[in-house]
Design a protein around this motif. Sequence first.
Motif, PDB file in Angstrom:
ATOM      1  N   ALA A   1      -1.975   4.718   5.162  1.00 57.10           N
ATOM      2  CA  ALA A   1      -3.074   4.299   4.287  1.00 57.10           C
ATOM      3  C   ALA A   1      -4.412   4.380   5.017  1.00 57.10           C
ATOM      4  O   ALA A   1      -5.414   4.843   4.459  1.00 57.10           O
ATOM      5  CB  ALA A   1      -2.826   2.876   3.789  1.00 57.10           C
ATOM      6  N   LYS A   2      -4.436   3.937   6.273  1.00 54.61           N
ATOM      7  CA  LYS A   2      -5.668   4.037   7.075  1.00 54.61           C
ATOM      8  C   LYS A   2      -6.083   5.495   7.231  1.00 54.61           C
ATOM      9  O   LYS A   2      -7.259   5.843   7.088  1.00 54.61           O
ATOM     10  CB  LYS A   2      -5.454   3.410   8.453  1.00 54.61           C
ATOM     11  CG  LYS A   2      -5.347   1.902   8.468  1.00 54.61           C
ATOM     12  CD  LYS A   2      -5.144   1.430   9.904  1.00 54.61           C
ATOM     13  CE  LYS A   2      -5.007  -0.069  10.002  1.00 54.61           C
ATOM     14  NZ  LYS A   2      -4.767  -0.498  11.398  1.00 54.61           N
TER      15      LYS A   2
ATOM     16  N   GLY B   1      -5.667  -4.008   1.727  1.00 58.45           N
ATOM     17  CA  GLY B   1      -4.282  -3.621   1.495  1.00 58.45           C
ATOM     18  C   GLY B   1      -3.338  -4.262   2.492  1.00 58.45           C
ATOM     19  O   GLY B   1      -3.730  -4.600   3.621  1.00 58.45           O
TER      20      GLY B   1
ATOM     21  N   VAL C   1       0.795  -1.228   0.000  1.00 62.00           N
ATOM     22  CA  VAL C   1       0.000   0.000   0.000  1.00 62.00           C
ATOM     23  C   VAL C   1       0.827   1.278   0.000  1.00 62.00           C
ATOM     24  O   VAL C   1       0.377   2.316  -0.482  1.00 62.00           O
ATOM     25  CB  VAL C   1      -0.983   0.043   1.197  1.00 62.00           C
ATOM     26  CG1 VAL C   1      -2.042  -1.017   1.056  1.00 62.00           C
ATOM     27  CG2 VAL C   1      -0.256  -0.070   2.535  1.00 62.00           C
TER      28      VAL C   1
ATOM     29  N   ILE D   1      -6.708  -3.025   6.145  1.00 65.01           N
ATOM     30  CA  ILE D   1      -5.343  -2.623   5.779  1.00 65.01           C
ATOM     31  C   ILE D   1      -4.424  -3.244   6.834  1.00 65.01           C
ATOM     32  O   ILE D   1      -4.461  -2.868   8.007  1.00 65.01           O
ATOM     33  CB  ILE D   1      -5.186  -1.088   5.774  1.00 65.01           C
ATOM     34  CG1 ILE D   1      -6.301  -0.435   4.946  1.00 65.01           C
ATOM     35  CG2 ILE D   1      -3.811  -0.707   5.229  1.00 65.01           C
ATOM     36  CD1 ILE D   1      -6.287  -0.776   3.479  1.00 65.01           C
TER      37      ILE D   1
ATOM     38  N   ARG E   1      -5.420   8.047   5.320  1.00 62.85           N
ATOM     39  CA  ARG E   1      -5.932   8.606   4.076  1.00 62.85           C
ATOM     40  C   ARG E   1      -7.377   8.163   3.817  1.00 62.85           C
ATOM     41  O   ARG E   1      -8.195   8.936   3.326  1.00 62.85           O
ATOM     42  CB  ARG E   1      -5.047   8.189   2.898  1.00 62.85           C
ATOM     43  CG  ARG E   1      -3.670   8.849   2.923  1.00 62.85           C
ATOM     44  CD  ARG E   1      -2.913   8.609   1.655  1.00 62.85           C
ATOM     45  NE  ARG E   1      -3.555   9.284   0.518  1.00 62.85           N
ATOM     46  CZ  ARG E   1      -2.920   9.567  -0.608  1.00 62.85           C
ATOM     47  NH1 ARG E   1      -1.643   9.253  -0.737  1.00 62.85           N
ATOM     48  NH2 ARG E   1      -3.530  10.162  -1.599  1.00 62.85           N
TER      49      ARG E   1
ATOM     50  N   GLY F   1      -0.757   4.644   0.406  1.00 61.92           N
ATOM     51  CA  GLY F   1      -2.207   4.473   0.388  1.00 61.92           C
ATOM     52  C   GLY F   1      -2.869   5.106  -0.814  1.00 61.92           C
ATOM     53  O   GLY F   1      -4.095   5.170  -0.901  1.00 61.92           O
TER      54      GLY F   1
END
Length: 248
Positions: free
Chosen positions: A68-69, A57, A11, A96, A71, A14
């Motif tokens: 990533a989380k 992800g 990821v 994720i 975002r 992200g």
Amino acid sequence: LETIRICDPAVGSGAFPVGMMNEIIRTRNALTSYLKTKKGRTIYDFKRHAIQNCLYGVDIDLGAVEIAKLRLWLSLIVDEEDIKQIKPLPNLDYKIVQGNSLLSVQKDLFNQQLFTKLEELKPLFFNETNTSKKREYKNQIDELIRKITNNNQNFDFEIYFSEVFHDKKGFDVVMENPPYVRVDELDSLLKERYKNVYKTAVGKYDLYYLFFEKSLLISNDHGICIFISPIKFCAADSATILRSTLFD
């Protein structure tokens, strides 16, 4: 569009999960004007549905997982003008995930009872806001994973994302910007493990060869695999088996 399953096995920032989510949302929103009922068809509803049902992800770097989380969480609230309509942020621990995408564990895929219970608990955990109840769900999920993996803590797609393989036999879309690492730079133990699992792990290979092969393994029969990749594999002697695999 509501059931498409997308995975990013690396990821990073992200960007891929968020970008793909936005494509789904734009398309679903464009269809709204043709429907009689508009209930539950806001941008916020589409985003939350996509995060819960479509996006997955993995990354070996915990920092990349948390970014990533973040975002995805920010994307949920940025378009919602009425603050009172915003629900508590979802729990993304099993959406994720931190782990090595190239490793897997021995598992009993026929233990349907454990997998069924696991897939029942994950949606409950996703939406739970009560701290103690959330912890209870997480403990139950982790215990089920331990039973299925015989206490092996390595990440495994068919366990952590088991609903995808039970529902669709793999992902509809696998997209990634894989790491570009020469085999000489890998830990000797990892090199041996990769060699025993991946047929593309031959010669002076690059790690992204294995990500190509892994993506083919986790996508379904009609799946699409999308990469940001060097072009070297098109001609390198070390990628002969990879090219043959892709052609097949």
